[in-house]
Scaffold this active site. Sequence first.
Site, PDB file in Angstrom:
ATOM      1  CG  ASP A   1      40.290  32.053  40.992  1.00 33.44           C
ATOM      2  OD1 ASP A   1      41.125  31.166  40.764  1.00 33.44           O
ATOM      3  OD2 ASP A   1      40.116  33.044  40.257  1.00 33.44           O
TER       4      ASP A   1
ATOM      5  CG  HIS B   1      35.123  30.772  42.254  1.00 33.08           C
ATOM      6  ND1 HIS B   1      34.596  30.769  40.988  1.00 33.08           N
ATOM      7  CD2 HIS B   1      35.787  31.949  42.399  1.00 33.08           C
ATOM      8  CE1 HIS B   1      34.927  31.911  40.386  1.00 33.08           C
ATOM      9  NE2 HIS B   1      35.648  32.649  41.216  1.00 33.08           N
TER      10      HIS B   1
HETATM   11 ZN    ZN Z   1      38.119  35.753  42.858  1.00 31.80          ZN
END
Ligand code: ZN
Length: 498
Positions: A325, A467
């Site tokens: 993400d 991430h």
């Molecule tokens: Zn996020």
Amino acid sequence: MKKTQRRRRSFWIDITFSVTIIALTAAAIYLIFTTQKQEAAASPDKQKKKALAPTIIETIDSNYPGIKIITETSNDPFAPYAIQYPQSIHTAFNDEVLTYINDARDNYLVLMKENKKLGIETNGELNVSFETLAHHSGNYSFVLVTSMFTGGKAGTSEIRSFHLNPENGESITLSDLLGGNQIHLEKLALLIQEAIAQDAALENYVRPEAVKQYTKVDWPHFENFALTDDSLVFYFKEDSFAVRVAGPPIVALPIEKVDRLLTAKFKAVPEESEKEDGAEQPNAGSPMEQSENEGDNVDQQDVNDQEVADGKEGAPVKKVALTFDDGPDPKVTVQILEILDRYDAKATFFMLGSRVEYYPEIARQVAEAGHELGNHSWNHPDLTKMTAEKAKNEIQRTSQIIEKVTGKKSTAFRPPYGAVNTQVRNVAGLPVVLWDVDTLDWNYRDAKQLIGKVESSTKDGSIILMHDIHQSTADGLDAVLDYLQNEGYVFVTVSEME
Ligand code: ZN
């Protein structure tokens, strides 16, 4: 007749009475509230002493020479924030930006402290992100978008522009663009009014009287602008001439329209015939590109199917979906792509539209490597705290830029913070995909920790959250892939998981 009049009179007396009582009550509530507010504001030192969750500050190079991106995050559960702003080697510019950032952060933290005092438990949110717009004159416009939620019905947002010529540290003003020419300013104001009147997106939200007021010929009215080679864009305050739900109004004037008003230095570069072709090319080229890539995907799919089929005879095939993400990121995403490639693993990247706009080349690399493209909103707000319209805009704008940049559609949506409700699902227009294994990589920032949660929580069908903006995630990924492969997992994208 008389009776009716008397009745009417007593009716008006009643009304006047009620209105007075309501007004007095409102005034009393207001007074109590503002006194509390002042008390809270008067003791910022006391508040600062209470330790908040640690703040993380990261500095990375941007794609623009001489500009770094500073990211400041606090994971405080009650008053979290994520702030991103540009930094140069020029002190005056840095100070100006920092003053703005510090004010925004302090204002938010004070409001949240007040809420705490008042017993309001709702978690707040502050998000500042920015985009850099370049102009052939060597000037950059930085457009900072600040969204804040401190409880109540809706959040607020603000757009603020800063300017810098990284060569000499100077900052342009509108007066520089127009050579201080008052007549040109009048013409510009007219163009802006015209554009507002013709803007379908603003149509239902504009207050005509307020438009006159906020676009009156006066230099300070138009200091919040960005200059690119395509357009001159003006930003206005939220709730100024358009109602609050419309957000801060943005008025973009095509450069052809304003060119005659600009001084020589800022005039558009002479028309090139290739410009139009160039603009069309990404679209024209995409079908072929897509079919090529689809070919690759089909091959990959066959391999996976084969493996699945094989698996039925031997040990059952376990599937896992890796998701990344908040990217793309020019450093980390590229490293992650390399590692995934080594394991022939396909993953899903939930990208932020604002970052795709900033790093289109990286988004393209993700698409070309055959990974699934996911939508993670434009600016990472909590969509459950927005109007349906704003939330929809966050998602649609992101889908559009992903497709424009990569030639491929995003096929899944992941709401920021995993915050989702019926309204968000309704406006998403894409399957909403969350996760079941959270590596907490954003929290640990430690390569060795990345595998911990993966080992303890991954099972067949798991979706793992990471991430691709933290170096530690790239550093720890090899171990994660190695482990999962040895455990017999097949790497699939989120759409392949179903
Ligand atoms: Zn996020």
